[in-house]
Write a protein that holds these residues in place. Structure first.
Motif, PDB file in Angstrom:
ATOM      1  N   VAL A   1      -8.435  -3.868  -7.274  1.00  0.00           N
ATOM      2  CA  VAL A   1      -8.094  -2.552  -6.675  1.00  0.00           C
ATOM      3  C   VAL A   1      -9.208  -1.724  -6.553  1.00  0.00           C
ATOM      4  O   VAL A   1     -10.080  -1.561  -7.489  1.00  0.00           O
ATOM      5  N   ASP A   2      -9.622  -1.392  -5.363  1.00  0.00           N
ATOM      6  CA  ASP A   2     -10.827  -0.757  -4.919  1.00  0.00           C
ATOM      7  C   ASP A   2     -10.979   0.659  -5.356  1.00  0.00           C
ATOM      8  O   ASP A   2     -12.011   1.134  -5.658  1.00  0.00           O
ATOM      9  N   THR A   3      -9.979   1.421  -5.087  1.00  0.00           N
ATOM     10  CA  THR A   3      -9.979   2.718  -5.340  1.00  0.00           C
ATOM     11  C   THR A   3      -8.755   3.317  -5.780  1.00  0.00           C
ATOM     12  O   THR A   3      -7.549   3.001  -5.271  1.00  0.00           O
ATOM     13  N   CYS A   4      -8.948   4.252  -6.888  1.00  0.00           N
ATOM     14  CA  CYS A   4      -7.742   4.680  -7.430  1.00  0.00           C
ATOM     15  C   CYS A   4      -7.952   6.231  -7.886  1.00  0.00           C
ATOM     16  O   CYS A   4      -8.676   6.547  -8.395  1.00  0.00           O
TER      17      CYS A   4
ATOM     18  N   GLY B   1       6.460  13.797 -22.257  1.00  0.00           N
ATOM     19  CA  GLY B   1       4.993  13.511 -22.115  1.00  0.00           C
ATOM     20  C   GLY B   1       4.646  13.559 -20.534  1.00  0.00           C
ATOM     21  O   GLY B   1       5.326  13.986 -19.817  1.00  0.00           O
ATOM     22  N   TYR B   2       3.291  13.351 -20.356  1.00  0.00           N
ATOM     23  CA  TYR B   2       2.728  13.314 -18.852  1.00  0.00           C
ATOM     24  C   TYR B   2       2.856  12.173 -18.194  1.00  0.00           C
ATOM     25  O   TYR B   2       2.673  11.055 -18.543  1.00  0.00           O
ATOM     26  N   ALA B   3       3.403  12.509 -16.766  1.00  0.00           N
ATOM     27  CA  ALA B   3       3.504  11.239 -15.940  1.00  0.00           C
ATOM     28  C   ALA B   3       2.200  11.643 -15.041  1.00  0.00           C
ATOM     29  O   ALA B   3       2.171  12.696 -14.682  1.00  0.00           O
ATOM     30  N   TYR B   4       1.651  10.531 -14.589  1.00  0.00           N
ATOM     31  CA  TYR B   4       0.386  10.712 -13.779  1.00  0.00           C
ATOM     32  C   TYR B   4       0.764   9.826 -12.354  1.00  0.00           C
ATOM     33  O   TYR B   4       1.225   8.571 -12.386  1.00  0.00           O
ATOM     34  N   LEU B   5       0.336  10.561 -11.416  1.00  0.00           N
ATOM     35  CA  LEU B   5       0.666   9.936 -10.044  1.00  0.00           C
ATOM     36  C   LEU B   5      -0.766   9.855  -9.106  1.00  0.00           C
ATOM     37  O   LEU B   5      -1.501  10.528  -9.348  1.00  0.00           O
ATOM     38  N   TYR B   6      -1.041   8.589  -8.759  1.00  0.00           N
ATOM     39  CA  TYR B   6      -2.102   7.722  -8.221  1.00  0.00           C
ATOM     40  C   TYR B   6      -2.070   7.637  -6.680  1.00  0.00           C
ATOM     41  O   TYR B   6      -0.608   7.157  -6.566  1.00  0.00           O
ATOM     42  N   LYS B   7      -2.797   7.680  -5.879  1.00  0.00           N
ATOM     43  CA  LYS B   7      -3.166   6.781  -4.731  1.00  0.00           C
ATOM     44  C   LYS B   7      -3.982   5.626  -4.914  1.00  0.00           C
ATOM     45  O   LYS B   7      -4.939   5.786  -5.621  1.00  0.00           O
ATOM     46  N   TYR B   8      -3.673   4.460  -4.526  1.00  0.00           N
ATOM     47  CA  TYR B   8      -4.677   3.411  -4.590  1.00  0.00           C
ATOM     48  C   TYR B   8      -4.696   2.293  -3.334  1.00  0.00           C
ATOM     49  O   TYR B   8      -3.746   2.381  -2.644  1.00  0.00           O
ATOM     50  N   LYS B   9      -5.689   1.646  -3.240  1.00  0.00           N
ATOM     51  CA  LYS B   9      -5.915   0.683  -2.330  1.00  0.00           C
ATOM     52  C   LYS B   9      -6.581  -0.439  -2.831  1.00  0.00           C
ATOM     53  O   LYS B   9      -7.521  -0.246  -3.808  1.00  0.00           O
ATOM     54  N   SER B  10      -6.525  -1.809  -2.283  1.00  0.00           N
ATOM     55  CA  SER B  10      -7.197  -2.817  -2.856  1.00  0.00           C
ATOM     56  C   SER B  10      -8.309  -3.157  -1.962  1.00  0.00           C
ATOM     57  O   SER B  10      -8.368  -2.479  -0.847  1.00  0.00           O
ATOM     58  N   GLU B  11      -9.373  -3.948  -2.099  1.00  0.00           N
ATOM     59  CA  GLU B  11     -10.323  -4.334  -1.283  1.00  0.00           C
ATOM     60  C   GLU B  11     -10.148  -4.637  -0.179  1.00  0.00           C
ATOM     61  O   GLU B  11     -10.632  -4.425   0.832  1.00  0.00           O
TER      62      GLU B  11
ATOM     63  N   TRP C   1      -2.945   3.084   1.793  1.00  0.00           N
ATOM     64  CA  TRP C   1      -2.966   3.721   0.571  1.00  0.00           C
ATOM     65  C   TRP C   1      -1.292   3.529   0.040  1.00  0.00           C
ATOM     66  O   TRP C   1      -0.451   3.578   0.527  1.00  0.00           O
ATOM     67  N   LYS C   2      -1.248   3.372  -1.255  1.00  0.00           N
ATOM     68  CA  LYS C   2       0.183   3.308  -2.052  1.00  0.00           C
ATOM     69  C   LYS C   2      -0.012   4.052  -3.091  1.00  0.00           C
ATOM     70  O   LYS C   2      -1.044   4.487  -3.603  1.00  0.00           O
ATOM     71  N   LEU C   3       1.082   4.510  -3.622  1.00  0.00           N
ATOM     72  CA  LEU C   3       1.284   5.426  -4.879  1.00  0.00           C
ATOM     73  C   LEU C   3       1.618   4.482  -6.117  1.00  0.00           C
ATOM     74  O   LEU C   3       2.482   3.296  -6.013  1.00  0.00           O
ATOM     75  N   ALA C   4       1.164   4.968  -7.208  1.00  0.00           N
ATOM     76  CA  ALA C   4       1.486   4.363  -8.588  1.00  0.00           C
ATOM     77  C   ALA C   4       1.765   5.576  -9.309  1.00  0.00           C
ATOM     78  O   ALA C   4       0.888   6.380  -9.610  1.00  0.00           O
ATOM     79  N   LEU C   5       2.824   5.459  -9.966  1.00  0.00           N
ATOM     80  CA  LEU C   5       3.216   6.229 -11.058  1.00  0.00           C
ATOM     81  C   LEU C   5       3.301   5.508 -12.388  1.00  0.00           C
ATOM     82  O   LEU C   5       3.559   4.804 -12.715  1.00  0.00           O
ATOM     83  N   VAL C   6       2.310   6.489 -13.539  1.00  0.00           N
ATOM     84  CA  VAL C   6       2.212   5.827 -14.692  1.00  0.00           C
ATOM     85  C   VAL C   6       2.652   6.769 -15.856  1.00  0.00           C
ATOM     86  O   VAL C   6       2.057   7.997 -15.782  1.00  0.00           O
ATOM     87  N   GLY C   7       3.272   6.484 -16.978  1.00  0.00           N
ATOM     88  CA  GLY C   7       3.555   7.347 -17.975  1.00  0.00           C
ATOM     89  C   GLY C   7       4.414   6.621 -19.110  1.00  0.00           C
ATOM     90  O   GLY C   7       4.825   5.773 -19.044  1.00  0.00           O
ATOM     91  N   LEU C   8       4.592   7.290 -20.310  1.00  0.00           N
ATOM     92  CA  LEU C   8       4.044   8.764 -20.231  1.00  0.00           C
ATOM     93  C   LEU C   8       3.083   8.803 -21.434  1.00  0.00           C
ATOM     94  O   LEU C   8       2.899   8.093 -22.264  1.00  0.00           O
TER      95      LEU C   8
ATOM     96  N   ARG D   1       4.503   3.145  -0.363  1.00  0.00           N
ATOM     97  CA  ARG D   1       3.648   3.388   0.791  1.00  0.00           C
ATOM     98  C   ARG D   1       3.358   4.899   0.561  1.00  0.00           C
ATOM     99  O   ARG D   1       4.361   5.839   0.359  1.00  0.00           O
ATOM    100  N   LEU D   2       2.091   5.368   0.617  1.00  0.00           N
ATOM    101  CA  LEU D   2       2.080   6.836   0.791  1.00  0.00           C
ATOM    102  C   LEU D   2       2.289   7.533   2.158  1.00  0.00           C
ATOM    103  O   LEU D   2       1.693   7.021   3.238  1.00  0.00           O
TER     104      LEU D   2
END
Length: 338
Positions: free
Chosen positions: A227-230, A245-255, A260-267, A287-288
């Motif tokens: 993963v290059d950028t998050c 708790g808190y859920a976090y939403l990111y966009k990320y892409k690989s090298e 860009w794709k989405l990643a949801l992580v929590g809680l 996909r974003l």
């Protein structure tokens, strides 16, 4: 004459021994006679280490065998040091499969997040057998101190946790050096939590954004396509049933990808000064949809609803880490109801 046997037969023998602590404890020290046979050596040490760690076998049962164990440990340490194996790579097998822990309501925190077997190794098992003699035997102390300087963080961390749990001092530099390795930071946190010494975890890394980013990098990336950028897009307080708790939403892409794709992580805990390395929500690969101008908060809501639905399924039927089946119709109207 002791049959050498095939690897499967030897493994089966020790599986049977490990299934019954009472049976296994009665086999020592007589079983140590098999130590001279190379095929039995590692399995024998592993079985005895488990019994010693659980107090099923006392040190008196193998004290006369201590000189042999010290020589073996010294030689094994030399082999490990000389090999210069980079087992602490950021995306090695251990991190890829063990750095993220699913929330399982049927297991307690210890079973869910940490297991001694995660850090098990031949050298680590030898350390378990030698550790009771740390304060009385200079050769054992020298071995343990050198083991704490290994490059292999799987072995190093396992031995350091054993020492800390048994009340021995471990230099703070050990924890700091392991924590610097992004791929090992969550493993370090889990281990220290299990031995009830989170005070040893470097405070600079207790950050929810940082830890959720690591969970993404360590579980999506590989040594061939990291993963290059998050980038953090949003965070939201989620509450349903007994969970909050808190859920976090990111966009990320690989090298190797421009998309860009989405990643949801929590809680993560509601107290933002604390962190959590287990994941109730973990949804990646969506996909974003920037070109469709879909509000990011609406995409966030859809992913959260999918994860809540998934979490209410029986545990064995959940699809953790699967790509979101993103709704083409965006059928949810109450997009801000969390």
């Amino acid at each position: 004459e002791t049959p050498l046997g095939e690897a499967y037969e030897i493994n089966s023998l020790f599986w049977s021994i490990n299934d019954s602590v009472q049976l296994a404890s009665g086999l020592f020290p007589d079983l140590l006679a098999l130590f001279q046979l190379e095929e039995y050596k590692e399995k024998l040490v592993g079985a005895l280490a488990e019994l010693v760690d659980s107090n099923a076998v006392k040190t008196d049962a193998y004290k006369t065998f201590l000189p042999t164990l010290k020589v073996e440990a010294k030689n094994e340490l030399k082999r490990e040091t000389a090999s210069q194996l980079e087992a602490d790579g950021e995306y090695d097998k251990f991190n890829s499969y063990n750095s993220r822990h699913y929330y399982n309501p049927y297991l307690n925190d210890v079973e869910t997040k940490y297991s001694r077997s995660n850090y098990s190794s031949y050298l680590g098992n030898l350390a378990t057998l030698l550790l009771p003699f740390y304060k009385t035997d200079d050769a054992v102390k020298d071995f343990m101190d050198k083991a704490l300087m290994l490059q292999n963080n799987k072995i190093r961390l396992g031995i350091a946790l054993q020492m800390l749990e048994k009340g021995h001092n471990v230099p703070d530099t050990v924890w700091k050096e392991i924590a610097k390795k992004e791929g090992w930071r969550t493993a370090l946190y889990d281990g220290l939590e299990e031995v009830k010494h989170l005070d040893k975890f470097p405070a600079q890394y207790i950050n929810q954004d940082s830890i959720t980013t690591l969970l993404i990098k360590n579980n999506i990336g590989s040594r061939y396509d990291k993963v290059d950028t998050c980038v953090l897009l949003s965070k939201r307080l989620v509450e349903f049933k007994e969970h909050k708790g808190y859920a976090y939403l990111y966009k990320y892409k690989s090298e190797k990808s421009k998309n860009w794709k989405l990643a949801l992580v929590g809680l993560q805990p509601t107290d933002t000064t604390k962190i959590n390395t287990s994941t109730l929500f973990f949804n990646t690969g969506t996909r974003l949809r920037e070109e469709e101008q879909t509000p990011i908060e609406k995409q966030f809501t859809i992913l959260i609803k999918e994860e809540i639905f998934d979490s209410e399924m029986p545990f064995n039927y959940r699809s953790y880490g699967r790509q979101s089946e993103y709704s083409e119709e965006y059928e949810y109207d109450d997009e801000y109801d969390y």
